[in-house]
Write a protein that holds these residues in place. Structure first.
Motif, mmCIF file in Angstrom:
data_model
loop_
_atom_site.group_PDB
_atom_site.id
_atom_site.type_symbol
_atom_site.label_atom_id
_atom_site.label_comp_id
_atom_site.label_asym_id
_atom_site.label_seq_id
_atom_site.Cartn_x
_atom_site.Cartn_y
_atom_site.Cartn_z
ATOM 1 N N GLN A 1 -2.501 17.890 2.638
ATOM 2 C CA GLN A 1 -2.898 19.087 3.387
ATOM 3 C C GLN A 1 -3.649 20.040 2.459
ATOM 4 O OE1 GLN A 1 0.158 20.966 5.872
ATOM 5 N NE2 GLN A 1 -0.538 22.979 5.148
ATOM 6 N N LYS A 2 -4.774 20.560 2.941
ATOM 7 C CA LYS A 2 -5.519 21.560 2.181
ATOM 8 C C LYS A 2 -4.745 22.868 2.205
ATOM 9 C CE LYS A 2 -9.888 24.087 2.086
ATOM 10 N NZ LYS A 2 -11.197 24.299 2.762
ATOM 11 N N LEU A 3 -4.578 23.464 1.046
ATOM 12 C CA LEU A 3 -3.830 24.712 0.967
ATOM 13 C C LEU A 3 -4.505 25.795 1.799
ATOM 14 C CD1 LEU A 3 -2.890 24.869 -2.837
ATOM 15 C CD2 LEU A 3 -1.550 23.975 -0.915
ATOM 16 N N GLY A 4 -3.688 26.571 2.524
ATOM 17 C CA GLY A 4 -4.216 27.640 3.362
ATOM 18 C C GLY A 4 -4.583 27.185 4.755
ATOM 19 N N THR A 5 -4.365 25.898 5.060
ATOM 20 C CA THR A 5 -4.651 25.385 6.406
ATOM 21 C C THR A 5 -3.415 24.653 6.933
ATOM 22 O OG1 THR A 5 -5.452 23.181 5.753
ATOM 23 C CG2 THR A 5 -7.039 25.010 5.664
ATOM 24 N N THR A 6 -3.485 24.265 8.207
ATOM 25 C CA THR A 6 -2.386 23.504 8.800
ATOM 26 C C THR A 6 -2.782 22.052 9.077
ATOM 27 O OG1 THR A 6 -3.065 24.210 11.018
ATOM 28 C CG2 THR A 6 -1.391 25.557 9.881
ATOM 29 N N ARG A 7 -4.018 21.710 8.804
ATOM 30 C CA ARG A 7 -4.488 20.352 9.089
ATOM 31 C C ARG A 7 -3.946 19.371 8.046
ATOM 32 N NH1 ARG A 7 -10.775 18.130 9.282
ATOM 33 N NH2 ARG A 7 -10.207 15.896 9.413
ATOM 34 N N GLN A 8 -3.434 18.248 8.553
ATOM 35 C CA GLN A 8 -2.913 17.204 7.666
ATOM 36 C C GLN A 8 -3.709 15.921 7.846
ATOM 37 O OE1 GLN A 8 1.265 16.736 8.462
ATOM 38 N NE2 GLN A 8 1.779 18.852 7.897
ATOM 39 N N ASP A 9 -3.887 15.216 6.745
ATOM 40 C CA ASP A 9 -4.584 13.925 6.760
ATOM 41 C C ASP A 9 -3.724 12.888 6.042
ATOM 42 O OD1 ASP A 9 -7.216 14.519 7.993
ATOM 43 O OD2 ASP A 9 -7.379 15.897 6.283
ATOM 44 N N THR A 10 -3.929 11.639 6.405
ATOM 45 C CA THR A 10 -3.214 10.544 5.740
ATOM 46 C C THR A 10 -4.199 9.737 4.897
ATOM 47 O OG1 THR A 10 -1.579 10.355 7.515
ATOM 48 C CG2 THR A 10 -1.825 8.463 6.047
ATOM 49 N N LEU A 11 -3.911 9.639 3.622
ATOM 50 C CA LEU A 11 -4.711 8.847 2.702
ATOM 51 C C LEU A 11 -3.963 7.553 2.372
ATOM 52 C CD1 LEU A 11 -5.771 11.612 0.121
ATOM 53 C CD2 LEU A 11 -6.970 10.894 2.204
ATOM 54 N N THR A 12 -4.717 6.490 2.209
ATOM 55 C CA THR A 12 -4.103 5.202 1.876
ATOM 56 C C THR A 12 -4.518 4.774 0.472
ATOM 57 O OG1 THR A 12 -4.104 4.499 4.188
ATOM 58 C CG2 THR A 12 -3.856 2.776 2.520
ATOM 59 N N ALA A 13 -3.509 4.443 -0.328
ATOM 60 C CA ALA A 13 -3.760 3.919 -1.679
ATOM 61 C C ALA A 13 -3.487 2.422 -1.664
ATOM 62 C CB ALA A 13 -2.862 4.603 -2.698
ATOM 63 N N PHE A 14 -4.421 1.673 -2.220
ATOM 64 C CA PHE A 14 -4.297 0.225 -2.268
ATOM 65 C C PHE A 14 -3.965 -0.227 -3.689
ATOM 66 C CE2 PHE A 14 -7.124 1.332 1.206
ATOM 67 C CZ PHE A 14 -6.586 0.598 2.261
ATOM 68 N N VAL A 15 -3.427 -1.432 -3.785
ATOM 69 C CA VAL A 15 -3.051 -1.961 -5.091
ATOM 70 C C VAL A 15 -4.297 -2.198 -5.931
ATOM 71 C CG1 VAL A 15 -1.991 -3.889 -6.318
ATOM 72 C CG2 VAL A 15 -0.931 -3.009 -4.237
ATOM 73 N N LEU A 16 -4.312 -1.618 -7.106
ATOM 74 C CA LEU A 16 -5.366 -1.880 -8.077
ATOM 75 C C LEU A 16 -4.951 -3.010 -9.013
ATOM 76 C CD1 LEU A 16 -8.098 -1.036 -9.335
ATOM 77 C CD2 LEU A 16 -6.815 0.575 -10.776
ATOM 78 N N SER A 17 -3.653 -3.047 -9.320
ATOM 79 C CA SER A 17 -3.128 -4.073 -10.221
ATOM 80 C C SER A 17 -1.651 -4.269 -9.925
ATOM 81 C CB SER A 17 -3.328 -3.645 -11.677
ATOM 82 O OG SER A 17 -2.947 -4.654 -12.574
ATOM 83 N N ASP A 18 -1.186 -5.533 -9.972
ATOM 84 C CA ASP A 18 0.242 -5.786 -9.788
ATOM 85 C C ASP A 18 0.660 -7.016 -10.580
ATOM 86 O OD1 ASP A 18 -0.515 -8.048 -8.315
ATOM 87 O OD2 ASP A 18 -0.230 -7.086 -6.396
ATOM 88 N N LYS B 1 0.833 -1.205 0.000
ATOM 89 C CA LYS B 1 0.000 0.000 0.000
ATOM 90 C C LYS B 1 0.865 1.251 0.000
ATOM 91 C CE LYS B 1 -2.117 -1.263 3.717
ATOM 92 N NZ LYS B 1 -1.380 -2.502 4.053
ATOM 93 N N VAL B 2 0.244 2.396 -0.270
ATOM 94 C CA VAL B 2 0.910 3.699 -0.211
ATOM 95 C C VAL B 2 0.178 4.564 0.804
ATOM 96 C CG1 VAL B 2 1.583 5.770 -1.477
ATOM 97 C CG2 VAL B 2 1.575 3.552 -2.643
ATOM 98 N N LYS B 3 0.916 5.185 1.691
ATOM 99 C CA LYS B 3 0.328 6.113 2.653
ATOM 100 C C LYS B 3 0.815 7.517 2.320
ATOM 101 C CE LYS B 3 -0.234 2.728 6.360
ATOM 102 N NZ LYS B 3 0.120 2.353 7.749
ATOM 103 N N ALA B 4 -0.132 8.390 1.984
ATOM 104 C CA ALA B 4 0.204 9.753 1.560
ATOM 105 C C ALA B 4 -0.320 10.763 2.576
ATOM 106 C CB ALA B 4 -0.397 10.033 0.191
ATOM 107 N N VAL B 5 0.533 11.702 2.963
ATOM 108 C CA VAL B 5 0.131 12.788 3.856
ATOM 109 C C VAL B 5 -0.249 13.989 3.010
ATOM 110 C CG1 VAL B 5 0.859 14.328 5.721
ATOM 111 C CG2 VAL B 5 1.666 11.954 5.670
#
Length: 394
Positions: free
Chosen positions: A227-244, A221-225
């Motif tokens: 952030q919405k521009l103009g704010t300081t809040r950060q979130d972590t999104l997870t990308a899963f394998v679609l094809s390998d 998987k991929v974990k991406a941090v």
């Protein structure tokens, strides 16, 4: 020489002994109760000196759908891996991506190791590249990889590589992850053909990682941090394998007196016995094939499938097999042995003996190398052996 027992009792006993064995295709041996049968004959391809022949050949197959993805270099082989990832994101985040108001601050790829081929302590290194051309895992092969139609960016997108017994990880260029988000929102904004992982020249082992599996938590998987521009809040999104898919480049060869069966590459072997000495109307009670392993030159990974598969050849010119008819050969000492009773019945009933193909028990999830002693091996007793017990008629 044939050994004939002129009594019916052993035939009945042997029938009940082997009746539980798997018998496809056709003929379950019910003729053993026929009163016209008079005895049991034992046949041994080595003692009865029948003609046999064997050889090995390479067959390129797609390795998509394997339980693991392989990366690395070992034993003249190079394993490369391709991944496409996809995110699960909310409508509000999609709107931020459309308006280019979402920054990707960092991204990390996590892979769980579950297989090693070669020295597990050997050097392991790799580079990561953006794939420029489209591909489909179910049909992508080594030939596809080497084709001029496949291309990737030479720039290495990875950094900060970390390796442990339970997890491998690396940081991925945030720009490519941002493109994946754009593509997921609107295919006209960017492309997502995934990434290619190539082992470097210093790598001396092949590592298998848990492949796409939506039912487990330790798949790649991929974990991406973000952030919405103009704010300081950060979130972590997870990308899963679609094809390998992984592809194996290279091959191992053997001298003519031996056979090679290897997963991943893929190397298979053809084996044929002349059965003209078996009467056409014989009733096959039992047949066992055994092939001897060259333990010195064979090589296996961790947690591998320690078996071979025998397939019924339907066209010896094209080496086409019946994919629905196979028998397993399991290791017993230095030999792999399997019940080929159903094959023998088919050959005699259909009068169509075109031989068998030997494959690795698991062709896609490793690079196991079985070196087997073939039909021309100088030690006669170590050649492939076919033992048959059949009942003769009056």
């Amino acid at each position: 020489m044939h050994k004939i027992i002129l009594t019916f009792i052993p035939a009945v006993f042997l029938f009940f002994l082997v009746s539980s064995c798997s018998d496809t295709p056709t003929d379950l041996g019910s003729d053993l109760l026929n009163p016209d049968l008079i005895g049991v004959v034992s046949f041994d391809s080595q003692k009865d000196s029948i003609y046999q022949t064997s050889y090995s050949f390479k067959k390129v197959i797609a390795l998509g759908g394997a339980s693991r993805v392989l990366i690395g270099k070992a034993d003249n082989l190079t394993a490369n891996a391709l991944f496409v990832f996809t995110f699960i994101i909310s409508d509000s985040l999609k709107q931020l991506v459309r308006s280019d108001s979402l920054a990707v601050l960092s991204a990390k790829v996590e892979l769980t190791p579950d297989y090693f081929f070669g020295d597990s302590n050997a050097t392991f290194d790799y580079s990561v590249h953006k794939i420029n051309s489209s591909w489909v895992s179910s049909s992508f092969t080594a030939d596809s990889f080497l084709s001029s139609q496949f291309s990737y960016d030479p720039s290495d997108l990875s950094s900060n590589k970390v390796e442990s017994d339970s997890l491998y990880s690396f940081n991925l260029d945030a720009n490519i992850v941002k493109d994946w988000l754009k593509y997921q929102v609107d295919t006209s904004l960017a492309k997502n053909n995934g990434i290619l992982i190539l082992p470097t020249a210093t790598t001396n082992k092949i590592v298998g990682f848990v492949a796409f599996n939506p039912e487990i938590s330790n798949d790649t998987k991929v974990k991406a941090v973000v952030q919405k521009l103009g704010t300081t809040r950060q979130d972590t999104l997870t990308a899963f394998v679609l094809s390998d898919v992984h592809i194996i480049i290279g091959e191992n060869t053997v001298t003519p007196e031996k056979m090679i069966v290897q997963a991943g590459v893929v190397s298979n072997s053809y084996l044929y016995f002349d059965l003209s000495k078996i009467p056409d109307k014989a009733v096959i009670n039992y047949a066992k094939l055994s092939v001897e392993l060259d333990t010195l030159n064979s090589k296996f990974g961790s947690g591998f499938t320690n078996s071979l598969q025998a397939f019924l050849v339907t066209n010896s010119d094209s080496l086409k097999v019946d994919e629905n008819t196979s028998e397993s050969l399991f290791r017993n000492g230095k030999r792999y042995e399997g019940n080929l009773s159903a094959f023998l019945r088919y050959w005699l009933n259909q009068k169509d003996n075109q031989g068998i193909i030997l494959r690795a028990g698991n062709q896609t999830s490793g690079v196991e190398k079985f070196i087997l002693k073939g039909s021309n091996y100088p030690v006669y007793e170590e050649r492939p052996k076919l033992e048959i017990v059949y009942t003769v008629r009056k």
